[in-house]
Design an enzyme around this catalytic site. Structure first.
Site, PDB file in Angstrom:
ATOM      1  N   GLY A  24       0.816  -1.098  -0.045  1.00  0.00           N
ATOM      2  CA  GLY A  24       0.035  -0.108  -0.049  1.00  0.00           C
ATOM      3  C   GLY A  24       0.745   1.344   0.065  1.00  0.00           C
ATOM      4  O   GLY A  24       0.373   2.165   0.803  1.00  0.00           O
ATOM      5  N   ALA A  25       1.768   1.189  -0.711  1.00  0.00           N
ATOM      6  CA  ALA A  25       2.866   2.291  -0.716  1.00  0.00           C
ATOM      7  C   ALA A  25       2.599   3.493  -1.485  1.00  0.00           C
ATOM      8  O   ALA A  25       3.615   4.354  -1.930  1.00  0.00           O
ATOM      9  CB  ALA A  25       4.314   1.754  -1.126  1.00  0.00           C
ATOM     10  N   SER A  26       1.564   3.511  -2.389  1.00  0.00           N
ATOM     11  CA  SER A  26       1.561   4.507  -3.345  1.00  0.00           C
ATOM     12  C   SER A  26       0.760   5.706  -2.639  1.00  0.00           C
ATOM     13  O   SER A  26       0.845   7.174  -3.391  1.00  0.00           O
ATOM     14  CB  SER A  26       0.370   4.071  -4.435  1.00  0.00           C
ATOM     15  N   ARG A  27       0.421   5.726  -1.467  1.00  0.00           N
ATOM     16  CA  ARG A  27      -0.145   7.050  -0.653  1.00  0.00           C
ATOM     17  C   ARG A  27      -0.444   6.815   0.616  1.00  0.00           C
ATOM     18  O   ARG A  27       0.063   5.827   0.937  1.00  0.00           O
ATOM     19  CB  ARG A  27      -1.822   7.524  -1.480  1.00  0.00           C
ATOM     20  N   TYR A 174     -15.234  -5.243   8.560  1.00  0.00           N
ATOM     21  CA  TYR A 174     -14.384  -4.698   8.556  1.00  0.00           C
ATOM     22  C   TYR A 174     -13.425  -4.917   9.831  1.00  0.00           C
ATOM     23  O   TYR A 174     -12.205  -5.250   9.595  1.00  0.00           O
ATOM     24  CB  TYR A 174     -14.328  -3.098   8.363  1.00  0.00           C
TER      25      TYR A 174
END
Length: 283
Positions: A24-27, A174
């Protein structure tokens, strides 16, 4: 933003010259952790779906890679879907091959939907379960063979302590996936000697796209802290001796306080804020 405290955290960091894999490193939090690792001198493999600009969401994997390198690290961006176990395994193996091993796996990626059972569609459930549970399991499973070869091995998962107050169960699907991420990580601390396995969670909401679009828009962002607070806490955990610090589900602010960082105003989205929005699962 470069927090003033970061200089002390990155100095002589044990991951300097070592390799990390961040999902999850794009943002958001994932990007902030990756950049912090770069500032510490790490080689960072970045894994996320967003290679091209998203019409609604900021950030791409390649933008994060540039930021990691600008901070002083080495970046390896890999576009892929965390729900695809073969893609995850190939990405982890590629990172280990190109970096000469793997020393840390940071499980950050999550899909957020607080819709209750009876209202949440099976399609949405498959999404959050696939990313949060299956994706974390796939990343840990792929990383462990490499981490066992490291003398400074860390698993770090962005997931909450197990709070059994029934009020948190309204978003049950969740919650089940986030608690599952914690249970898998803490379980690894019991079965993987020599590999630190810890979880990290903020006391306040963090200014990310997920918070903006799913939890309350700009008013919520204004009562939040910046992703860098989680990144700095991650740096602190990843600096610790794997033999002596494992099996913890710790709050970001408590971890920072343990190293003497108690003035957190620089992390506020709106300087001077005192009325922060508590994060979910936080009493």
């Amino acid at each position: 933003m470069e927090p003033a405290v970061r200089a002390a955290l990155v100095k002589d960091h044990p991951l300097n010259g070592r390799a990390a894999f961040v999902t999850g490193a794009s943002r958001g939090i994932g990007a902030a952790i990756a950049v912090a690792l770069g500032a510490a001198g790490a080689k960072v493999a970045l894994f996320a779906k967003t290679g091209e600009p998203h019409p609604k969401l900021p950030g791409t994997l390649y933008e994060t890679a540039k930021a990691v390198e600008a901070a002083g690290g080495q970046a390896l961006p890999i576009v892929g879907d965390l729900r695809d176990a073969e893609s995850v395994a190939a990405a982890v193996d590629r990172a280990a091959a190109e970096f000469g091993g793997l020393d840390a796996c940071v499980n950050n990626a999550s899909a957020l939907d607080l819709t209750g059972i009876g209202e949440l569609s099976l399609k949405k459930f498959d999404l959050i379960a696939g990313v949060n549970l299956r994706g974390t399991f796939a990343a840990i499973s792929a990383a462990l063979p490499h981490l066992r070869e490291s003398d400074h091995a860390h698993l770090l998962t962005v997931s909450p302590p197990l709070n059994t107050d029934p009020r948190w169960f309204s978003g049950g699907p969740y919650t089940a996936t986030k608690y599952g991420m914690t249970i898998m990580t803490l379980g690894a601390s019991e079965t993987e000697p020599g590999v630190a396995a810890n979880c990290l969670w903020p006391k306040t909401t963090i200014a990310t796209a997920a918070v903006e679009f799913a939890l309350g828009g700009q008013p919520m962002l204004d009562r939040s802290r910046k992703p860098e607070i989680v990144a700095d806490a991650a740096l602190a955990i990843l600096s610790r001796d794997p033999e002596s610090y494992t099996g913890n589900a710790v709050m970001v602010e408590d971890l920072l306080a343990s190293i003497g960082v108690t003035d957190l105003d620089e992390y506020a989205v709106v300087p001077g804020t005192t009325d922060f929005q508590p994060d979910i699962y936080v009493d």
